[in-house]
Design an enzyme around this catalytic site. Structure first.
Site, PDB file in Angstrom:
ATOM      1  N   ASP A  10       0.876  -1.161   0.000  1.00  0.00           N
ATOM      2  CA  ASP A  10       0.000   0.000   0.000  1.00  0.00           C
ATOM      3  C   ASP A  10       0.930   1.232   0.000  1.00  0.00           C
ATOM      4  O   ASP A  10       2.108   1.115   0.352  1.00  0.00           O
ATOM      5  CB  ASP A  10      -0.866  -0.039   1.268  1.00  0.00           C
ATOM      6  CG  ASP A  10      -1.692   1.213   1.446  1.00  0.00           C
ATOM      7  OD1 ASP A  10      -2.347   1.630   0.472  1.00  0.00           O
ATOM      8  OD2 ASP A  10      -1.684   1.782   2.561  1.00  0.00           O
ATOM      9  N   LEU A  11       0.416   2.388  -0.404  1.00  0.00           N
ATOM     10  CA  LEU A  11       1.284   3.579  -0.472  1.00  0.00           C
ATOM     11  C   LEU A  11       1.155   4.469   0.775  1.00  0.00           C
ATOM     12  O   LEU A  11       2.104   4.593   1.569  1.00  0.00           O
ATOM     13  CB  LEU A  11       0.932   4.392  -1.726  1.00  0.00           C
ATOM     14  CG  LEU A  11       1.689   5.707  -1.904  1.00  0.00           C
ATOM     15  CD1 LEU A  11       3.175   5.476  -2.143  1.00  0.00           C
ATOM     16  CD2 LEU A  11       1.101   6.513  -3.072  1.00  0.00           C
ATOM     17  N   ASP A  12      -0.054   5.045   0.945  1.00  0.00           N
ATOM     18  CA  ASP A  12      -0.275   6.001   2.038  1.00  0.00           C
ATOM     19  C   ASP A  12      -0.184   5.295   3.388  1.00  0.00           C
ATOM     20  O   ASP A  12      -0.962   4.382   3.662  1.00  0.00           O
ATOM     21  CB  ASP A  12      -1.661   6.654   1.902  1.00  0.00           C
ATOM     22  CG  ASP A  12      -1.790   7.487   0.628  1.00  0.00           C
ATOM     23  OD1 ASP A  12      -0.872   8.267   0.345  1.00  0.00           O
ATOM     24  OD2 ASP A  12      -2.804   7.357  -0.075  1.00  0.00           O
ATOM     25  N   THR A  18       1.313  10.245   3.957  1.00  0.00           N
ATOM     26  CA  THR A  18       0.505  11.286   3.328  1.00  0.00           C
ATOM     27  C   THR A  18      -0.818  11.497   4.069  1.00  0.00           C
ATOM     28  O   THR A  18      -1.572  12.407   3.725  1.00  0.00           O
ATOM     29  CB  THR A  18       0.206  10.899   1.867  1.00  0.00           C
ATOM     30  OG1 THR A  18       0.037   9.496   1.826  1.00  0.00           O
ATOM     31  CG2 THR A  18       1.321  11.307   0.944  1.00  0.00           C
ATOM     32  N   LYS A  46      -8.679   6.151   6.394  1.00  0.00           N
ATOM     33  CA  LYS A  46      -7.475   5.506   5.848  1.00  0.00           C
ATOM     34  C   LYS A  46      -7.849   4.336   4.946  1.00  0.00           C
ATOM     35  O   LYS A  46      -8.655   3.482   5.339  1.00  0.00           O
ATOM     36  CB  LYS A  46      -6.559   5.035   6.986  1.00  0.00           C
ATOM     37  CG  LYS A  46      -5.840   6.198   7.641  1.00  0.00           C
ATOM     38  CD  LYS A  46      -4.812   5.736   8.641  1.00  0.00           C
ATOM     39  CE  LYS A  46      -4.107   6.931   9.263  1.00  0.00           C
ATOM     40  NZ  LYS A  46      -3.236   6.562  10.366  1.00  0.00           N
ATOM     41  N   GLY A  47      -7.280   4.318   3.759  1.00  0.00           N
ATOM     42  CA  GLY A  47      -7.527   3.223   2.829  1.00  0.00           C
ATOM     43  C   GLY A  47      -8.838   3.341   2.074  1.00  0.00           C
ATOM     44  O   GLY A  47      -9.115   2.554   1.185  1.00  0.00           O
ATOM     45  N   ARG A  50     -11.533   8.225  -2.455  1.00  0.00           N
ATOM     46  CA  ARG A  50     -11.843   9.660  -2.324  1.00  0.00           C
ATOM     47  C   ARG A  50     -13.347   9.900  -2.155  1.00  0.00           C
ATOM     48  O   ARG A  50     -13.776  10.604  -1.244  1.00  0.00           O
ATOM     49  CB  ARG A  50     -11.320  10.412  -3.555  1.00  0.00           C
ATOM     50  CG  ARG A  50     -11.279  11.906  -3.367  1.00  0.00           C
ATOM     51  CD  ARG A  50     -10.780  12.601  -4.629  1.00  0.00           C
ATOM     52  NE  ARG A  50      -9.507  12.060  -5.095  1.00  0.00           N
ATOM     53  CZ  ARG A  50      -8.981  12.294  -6.287  1.00  0.00           C
ATOM     54  NH1 ARG A  50      -9.627  13.068  -7.149  1.00  0.00           N
ATOM     55  NH2 ARG A  50      -7.820  11.767  -6.636  1.00  0.00           N
ATOM     56  N   SER A 115      -2.511   0.639  -4.384  1.00  0.00           N
ATOM     57  CA  SER A 115      -3.067   1.758  -3.615  1.00  0.00           C
ATOM     58  C   SER A 115      -4.394   2.245  -4.190  1.00  0.00           C
ATOM     59  O   SER A 115      -4.596   2.220  -5.400  1.00  0.00           O
ATOM     60  CB  SER A 115      -2.062   2.920  -3.632  1.00  0.00           C
ATOM     61  OG  SER A 115      -2.666   4.095  -3.158  1.00  0.00           O
ATOM     62  N   ALA A 116      -5.260   2.732  -3.311  1.00  0.00           N
ATOM     63  CA  ALA A 116      -6.541   3.311  -3.738  1.00  0.00           C
ATOM     64  C   ALA A 116      -6.345   4.709  -4.324  1.00  0.00           C
ATOM     65  O   ALA A 116      -7.242   5.248  -4.978  1.00  0.00           O
ATOM     66  CB  ALA A 116      -7.472   3.406  -2.541  1.00  0.00           C
ATOM     67  N   SER A 117      -5.169   5.288  -4.121  1.00  0.00           N
ATOM     68  CA  SER A 117      -4.981   6.693  -4.492  1.00  0.00           C
ATOM     69  C   SER A 117      -4.769   6.897  -5.988  1.00  0.00           C
ATOM     70  O   SER A 117      -3.943   6.250  -6.617  1.00  0.00           O
ATOM     71  CB  SER A 117      -3.775   7.274  -3.745  1.00  0.00           C
ATOM     72  OG  SER A 117      -3.514   8.573  -4.233  1.00  0.00           O
ATOM     73  N   LYS A 146     -11.018  -1.275  -1.459  1.00  0.00           N
ATOM     74  CA  LYS A 146     -10.708  -2.183  -0.360  1.00  0.00           C
ATOM     75  C   LYS A 146     -11.859  -2.091   0.658  1.00  0.00           C
ATOM     76  O   LYS A 146     -12.353  -0.984   0.859  1.00  0.00           O
ATOM     77  CB  LYS A 146      -9.385  -1.766   0.327  1.00  0.00           C
ATOM     78  CG  LYS A 146      -8.177  -1.781  -0.611  1.00  0.00           C
ATOM     79  CD  LYS A 146      -6.977  -1.095   0.039  1.00  0.00           C
ATOM     80  CE  LYS A 146      -5.836  -0.920  -0.946  1.00  0.00           C
ATOM     81  NZ  LYS A 146      -4.680  -0.179  -0.399  1.00  0.00           N
ATOM     82  N   GLU A 170       0.059  -3.339   4.674  1.00  0.00           N
ATOM     83  CA  GLU A 170      -1.070  -2.416   4.792  1.00  0.00           C
ATOM     84  C   GLU A 170      -1.140  -1.732   6.152  1.00  0.00           C
ATOM     85  O   GLU A 170      -0.892  -2.377   7.169  1.00  0.00           O
ATOM     86  CB  GLU A 170      -2.381  -3.204   4.627  1.00  0.00           C
ATOM     87  CG  GLU A 170      -3.028  -3.095   3.280  1.00  0.00           C
ATOM     88  CD  GLU A 170      -3.567  -1.699   2.955  1.00  0.00           C
ATOM     89  OE1 GLU A 170      -3.634  -0.838   3.854  1.00  0.00           O
ATOM     90  OE2 GLU A 170      -3.900  -1.475   1.787  1.00  0.00           O
ATOM     91  N   ASP A 171      -1.523  -0.446   6.155  1.00  0.00           N
ATOM     92  CA  ASP A 171      -1.724   0.245   7.433  1.00  0.00           C
ATOM     93  C   ASP A 171      -3.211   0.402   7.762  1.00  0.00           C
ATOM     94  O   ASP A 171      -3.537   0.906   8.830  1.00  0.00           O
ATOM     95  CB  ASP A 171      -1.073   1.635   7.406  1.00  0.00           C
ATOM     96  CG  ASP A 171      -1.802   2.589   6.486  1.00  0.00           C
ATOM     97  OD1 ASP A 171      -2.173   2.165   5.369  1.00  0.00           O
ATOM     98  OD2 ASP A 171      -2.025   3.754   6.866  1.00  0.00           O
TER      99      ASP A 171
END
Ligand code: BG6
Ligand code: MG
Length: 234
Positions: A10-12, A18, A46-47, A50, A115-117, A146, A170-171
């Site tokens: 995952d990214l964020d 971020t 988180k995750g 948008r 990532s979802a971003s 997710k 994953e966070d």
């Protein structure tokens, strides 16, 4: 025994922090709409994609908006967010993240971003690590958020690795659930209290090594089938 052939990140909150920029931008939007959001509420974002985040925030503020209005609000929030991420530097890569992805590559383990971003590529380029991943699956390439496993399954497919040979980092709770739903191993990045569903929880990628990947490889990621079974019976 399964062996780990791919790591999907995952990214964020895993590679870069971020979440603080998302929070600032959503807070500004909420304030313009006449209410406030707390850090505790931000945890729940988180995750989350948008538009789903916006729906949650509008719900907290007791507001109902049309689809057109929602799109305008999401665009406004994203413009502020992009202003902030455009100023990011490599110093904002989380401790050990770059080193662990590099270690995987050196060990012959494939790597993907999941990532979802929709801003993933912008962020990776800003912090100078866009070359690090074999495959990048972001919010522009998936339609299901997710805990649906789509983002990770696509990553595994593009890497040519079976889900049971993948580990997801994953966070977010929804992200760990997505890994489980995809039949993959999972490592939670954060607190065991929150991410207890993961096979293993560490405070950051600086705590990961090849030994721990080996331990994960020895586990059977059957929880995915169980989790999907539970969903189906609902
Ligand atoms: C996730 C973040 O990675 O991406 C969420 O954890 C965010 O907070 C989501 O809402 C979508 O990001 P973006 O950049 O497409 O608005
Ligand atoms: Mg995250």
């Amino acid at each position: 025994m399964n062996t780990i052939q791919a790591c999907i990140f995952d990214l964020d909150g895993v590679i870069v922090d971020t979440a603080v920029y998302h929070y600032k931008a959503w807070k500004r939007l909420a304030n313009e709409l006449g209410f406030d959001i707390t850090e505790h509420q931000n945890e729940q974002l988180k995750g989350v994609s948008r538009m789903a985040s916006l729906d949650l925030i509008l719900g907290w503020g007791g507001l109902t908006k049309t689809q057109t209005e929602k799109e305008e609000l999401a665009t406004r929030k994203n413009a502020w967010y992009v202003d902030m991420i455009n100023k990011m530097t490599p110093a904002e890569i989380l401790p050990g993240a770059k080193e662990f992805v590099e270690l995987c590559t050196q060990a012959g383990i494939k790597t993907a971003l999941g990532s979802a971003s929709k801003n993933s590529v912008t962020i990776l380029k800003r912090v100078g690590i866009d070359h690090l991943f074999d495959v990048v699956i972001d919010g522009n390439k998936v339609s299901k958020a997710k805990p649906d496993p789509e983002v990770f399954l696509k990553g595994a497919q593009e890497l040519g690795v079976a889900p049971q040979n993948c580990v997801v980092f994953e966070d977010a709770i929804a992200g760990v659930e997505a890994a489980i739903n995809g039949g993959m191993h999972s490592v939670g990045i954060g607190l065991p209290d929150i991410l207890g569903k993961a096979d293993m929880v560490v405070s950051g990628l600086d705590q990961m090594n090849l030994e721990k990947l080996k331990e994960l490889g020895a586990l059977n990621p059957l929880k995915g089938e169980l989790a999907l079974g539970q969903n189906r019976s609902k």
